[in-house]
Design a protein around this motif. Sequence first.
Motif, short mmCIF file in Angstrom:
data_model
loop_
_atom_site.label_atom_id
_atom_site.label_comp_id
_atom_site.label_asym_id
_atom_site.label_seq_id
_atom_site.Cartn_x
_atom_site.Cartn_y
_atom_site.Cartn_z
N SER A 189 46.23 -2.49 -13.30
CA SER A 189 47.48 -2.64 -12.64
C SER A 189 48.72 -2.57 -13.75
O SER A 189 49.17 -1.50 -13.72
N GLU A 190 48.16 -2.26 -15.37
CA GLU A 190 48.94 -2.29 -15.95
C GLU A 190 48.36 -1.41 -16.11
O GLU A 190 49.55 -0.33 -16.83
N LEU A 191 47.43 -0.24 -16.41
CA LEU A 191 47.51 1.12 -16.86
C LEU A 191 47.85 1.87 -15.34
O LEU A 191 48.32 2.75 -15.71
N LEU A 192 47.96 1.41 -14.18
CA LEU A 192 47.59 2.22 -13.39
C LEU A 192 49.84 2.16 -13.36
O LEU A 192 50.27 2.89 -12.64
N ALA A 193 49.68 0.75 -13.45
CA ALA A 193 51.93 0.99 -13.74
C ALA A 193 52.59 2.65 -14.55
O ALA A 193 53.13 2.99 -14.69
N GLY A 194 51.85 2.94 -15.54
CA GLY A 194 52.34 3.85 -16.42
C GLY A 194 51.14 5.19 -16.21
O GLY A 194 51.46 6.00 -16.56
N ALA A 195 50.18 5.72 -15.10
CA ALA A 195 49.45 6.48 -14.80
C ALA A 195 51.32 7.42 -14.42
O ALA A 195 51.00 8.64 -14.69
N PRO A 196 52.30 7.20 -13.67
CA PRO A 196 53.15 7.74 -13.37
C PRO A 196 54.03 8.85 -14.27
O PRO A 196 53.93 9.56 -14.79
N GLU A 197 53.49 8.25 -15.77
CA GLU A 197 54.46 8.76 -16.86
C GLU A 197 53.29 9.11 -17.38
O GLU A 197 53.24 10.70 -17.81
N MET A 198 52.53 9.16 -17.23
CA MET A 198 51.16 10.05 -17.83
C MET A 198 51.10 11.49 -17.33
O MET A 198 51.11 12.37 -17.76
N VAL A 199 51.19 10.94 -15.48
CA VAL A 199 52.04 13.48 -14.82
C VAL A 199 52.62 13.68 -15.81
O VAL A 199 52.26 14.91 -15.55
N PHE A 200 53.93 13.03 -15.24
CA PHE A 200 54.82 13.70 -15.81
C PHE A 200 54.59 13.99 -17.45
O PHE A 200 55.26 14.99 -17.49
N SER A 201 54.27 13.58 -18.44
CA SER A 201 54.31 14.02 -19.62
C SER A 201 53.41 14.72 -19.96
O SER A 201 53.97 16.26 -20.04
N LEU A 202 52.66 15.03 -19.44
CA LEU A 202 51.52 15.93 -18.81
C LEU A 202 52.43 17.40 -18.27
O LEU A 202 51.63 18.71 -18.86
N ILE A 203 52.68 17.44 -16.92
CA ILE A 203 53.52 18.21 -16.60
C ILE A 203 54.14 18.74 -17.29
O ILE A 203 54.70 20.07 -18.29
N LYS A 204 54.90 17.92 -18.27
CA LYS A 204 55.90 18.52 -18.93
C LYS A 204 55.06 19.37 -20.54
O LYS A 204 55.89 20.92 -20.95
N LYS A 205 54.30 18.73 -20.63
CA LYS A 205 54.09 18.91 -22.16
C LYS A 205 52.92 20.72 -22.04
O LYS A 205 52.68 21.47 -22.77
N HIS A 206 52.18 20.40 -20.62
CA HIS A 206 51.10 22.24 -20.59
C HIS A 206 52.80 22.73 -19.18
O HIS A 206 51.68 23.71 -18.97
N ALA A 207 53.87 22.15 -19.12
CA ALA A 207 55.02 23.47 -18.69
C ALA A 207 54.02 23.71 -17.55
O ALA A 207 54.00 25.28 -17.10
N ILE A 208 53.07 22.87 -17.01
CA ILE A 208 53.31 23.09 -15.04
C ILE A 208 54.29 23.36 -14.06
O ILE A 208 55.06 22.52 -13.53
N ARG A 209 53.40 24.64 -13.60
CA ARG A 209 54.69 25.02 -12.32
C ARG A 209 54.44 24.09 -11.23
O ARG A 209 53.65 24.58 -10.74
#
Length: 423
Positions: A98-118
Amino acid sequence: MTSDLASGLWHQTCQENPAFPELIGEVTADLVVIGGGYTGCAAALKAAELGASAILIEAEEIGSGGSGRNVGLANAGLWLPPEDINAALGAETGSRLSELLAGAPEMVFSLIKKHAIRCEAENSGTLHCAHAPAGMKDLQRRHAQLTAIGAPVELLPREDAIQRTGSEAVHGALFDPRAGTIQPLAYARGLARAAAAAGAKIHAQSPATAISREGPTWHVATPKGSLRAKHLIMATNAYAREISGYSTPQVIPVHYFQAATDPLPGPLLDKILPMKEGCWDTALVMSSWRLDQAGRLVIGGMGALSHFGSALHRSWLPRKLAALYPELKDAALRSHWHGRIAMTSEHLPKILDLQGGYACFGYSGRGIGPGTLFGARLAEALLSADSACLPVPPATGHSLSFAGLRSAYYETGATLTHLISDR
């Protein structure tokens, strides 16, 4: 109207369209990944970032499975609330998951920002809506469990939920500010593009036809090529194909279908989901709705569009839309599509230890955040020879009885519900 991927909205509006060649000839790598969805692409990206040689093969195009047919809600956690997860996995393992998955959206949106995913990312939260007054009891239970582990969720009374959704059909909502919405196919393809830029080799139209293991080396055959690798990740989830030499873990296939309106006019967008949260409800046969970047309302529910009773699903959608938003009772619904969800009997994702490889499956409809997290952790665990980083302990076996009957049960229930509801 068809349910083919190409007819769906996400295919039509995808802004990430990298081209990947078919695998031809013999190649070697540290890691081979089979499956081009969130899990596989995240694994290939992580492996490349760690300096390993990684090859990903996809039977069709990147995102052709569940990842390209997703609702696009990047949620925190799983469908199960924390105490149910702990009951199934034990308090220590469940709490860590649960703790790991609580941070999953932050991981997703960080990857989107880092790699400029449209991919039309909107990190504005989600609303789990009570479909009836009784639904608030479920939301209250979830709110209590989530706040107990520190989740910043907020329980909204009916008046506030109506204001946030623009619909008087909701009876309250649980707001999660960590979550959001994305264009799901574009996210998968953007991850693949990022993996390729980091050095991974990505091959489309390259289904695995046979797998074998000789000593420490995996051998994978495709129609026009073959590869050898020390490590293997099976990331096919609900879209596994028959592969010689490999027994695909059984899952319960559950289907979900969607359609979209034309872009809504400005005055309606001022009222309907003005803060652009994604929504789903507490009904036993769940529904979801959200906006895309162009202002289309995307609405869906459980069920497949590929059988003789699917007309009942199609006829229910406009009734559901009108029940939520009477001002849209005459709105045309276009781009109908559906996809498969891989469900386990516990509604929990599984990792199987293949001795030098892992198979991962069973997100039960929560593929975006968990798939991204699990994929990255699978690659890390294999390349470091340390399974301690895995979100759940790997199992040595998996069995599931009557998967086909259970799938038929869910589909029949959804079809009957859509026959009679919202009339």
